[in-house]
Design an enzyme around this catalytic site. Sequence first.
Site, PDB file in Angstrom:
ATOM      1  N   CYS A  56      42.857   3.552 -31.811  1.00 13.17           N
ATOM      2  CA  CYS A  56      43.822   3.763 -30.720  1.00 13.17           C
ATOM      3  C   CYS A  56      44.954   4.679 -31.180  1.00 13.17           C
ATOM      4  O   CYS A  56      45.427   5.533 -30.425  1.00 13.17           O
ATOM      5  CB  CYS A  56      44.417   2.439 -30.251  1.00 13.17           C
ATOM      6  SG  CYS A  56      43.177   1.270 -29.649  1.00 13.17           S
ATOM      7  N   ARG A 139      37.898   1.143 -23.761  1.00 13.71           N
ATOM      8  CA  ARG A 139      38.536   2.464 -23.604  1.00 13.71           C
ATOM      9  C   ARG A 139      38.049   3.066 -22.284  1.00 13.71           C
ATOM     10  O   ARG A 139      37.048   3.773 -22.244  1.00 13.71           O
ATOM     11  CB  ARG A 139      38.176   3.379 -24.784  1.00 13.71           C
ATOM     12  CG  ARG A 139      38.587   2.789 -26.112  1.00 13.71           C
ATOM     13  CD  ARG A 139      38.243   3.670 -27.299  1.00 13.71           C
ATOM     14  NE  ARG A 139      38.309   2.885 -28.515  1.00 13.71           N
ATOM     15  CZ  ARG A 139      39.432   2.556 -29.161  1.00 13.71           C
ATOM     16  NH1 ARG A 139      40.585   2.992 -28.713  1.00 13.71           N
ATOM     17  NH2 ARG A 139      39.400   1.811 -30.240  1.00 13.71           N
TER      18      ARG A 139
HETATM   19  C1  BEZ Z   1      40.942   0.465 -33.067  1.00 14.32           C
HETATM   20  O1  BEZ Z   1      40.867   0.819 -34.220  1.00 14.32           O
HETATM   21  O2  BEZ Z   1      41.590   1.074 -32.222  1.00 14.32           O
HETATM   22  C2  BEZ Z   1      40.187  -0.750 -32.644  1.00 14.32           C
HETATM   23  C3  BEZ Z   1      38.954  -0.988 -33.219  1.00 14.32           C
HETATM   24  C4  BEZ Z   1      38.265  -2.110 -32.841  1.00 14.32           C
HETATM   25  C5  BEZ Z   1      38.797  -2.990 -31.915  1.00 14.32           C
HETATM   26  C6  BEZ Z   1      40.008  -2.708 -31.326  1.00 14.32           C
HETATM   27  C7  BEZ Z   1      40.705  -1.582 -31.686  1.00 14.32           C
END
Ligand code: BEZ
Length: 242
Positions: A56, A139
């Site tokens: 993110c 997402r």
């Molecule tokens: C992230 O790195 O943004 C992420 C990865 C897995 C689950 C939630 C967020």
Amino acid sequence: METQQAQPEFTSMPRIGDKAPEFKAVTTQGEINFPGDYKGKWAILFSHPADFTPVCTSEFITFASLEDKFKNANCDLVGLSIDGLYSHIAWLRSIKEKIEYNGMKDVDVKFPLIEDITMEIAKKYGMIQPNEDTTKAVRAVFFVDPKGIIRAIIYYPLSLGRNFDELYRVLIALQTADAFEVATPADWRPGDDVIIGPAGSCGTAKDRMDGKEDMNCKDWYFCSRPLAKDVVLDKVLKDKNF
Ligand code: BEZ
């Protein structure tokens, strides 16, 4: 294989062509009414799973660095996660002060980031997909047009960071389709030929193009014509040299 039954509260999902569900929200930039505040503009409403997570973070840095490019195409960005406002503020501050990604650093996220701790908005937009995660939004990306209609939706799972060139390409292709009454073929980019008429209606295409010599029909169902990059960019961008 046993399949899990989706819970009813998670099953409502707006679709392409629907009016974007309305909501009022608290954001890092103050209160917003969606889609009302964005009337006359395109808006991209997107969700991310959680603040202070690496994928993110890479996405926010990328999107924030492209914000002016999207604004130049008359499109505002609106983010959402089911975190609270103070988490959002602390995360965006950390991004600005500490994180460098792909050569981008000191990045200010100026677009609004919605707090949605009740998950009310995320559920309304089908952003919670319980078999992926019950407490994080996937997402999701909703392209909403100047009349508040959802025109495209893209979903990615938690582990996969989005391709922002593709999001921009989708936006410009939708605007081009509207402005020139055409469709855009696979991998289209401004300057490539466009498809005339809706798929399967070469009759319509021929009528519309009557007398125009630049139409190229391979068969009754596959007609295209050139559409110069400058002509597209002049129409859809505020400043084509941006
Ligand atoms: C992230 O790195 O943004 C992420 C990865 C897995 C689950 C939630 C967020």
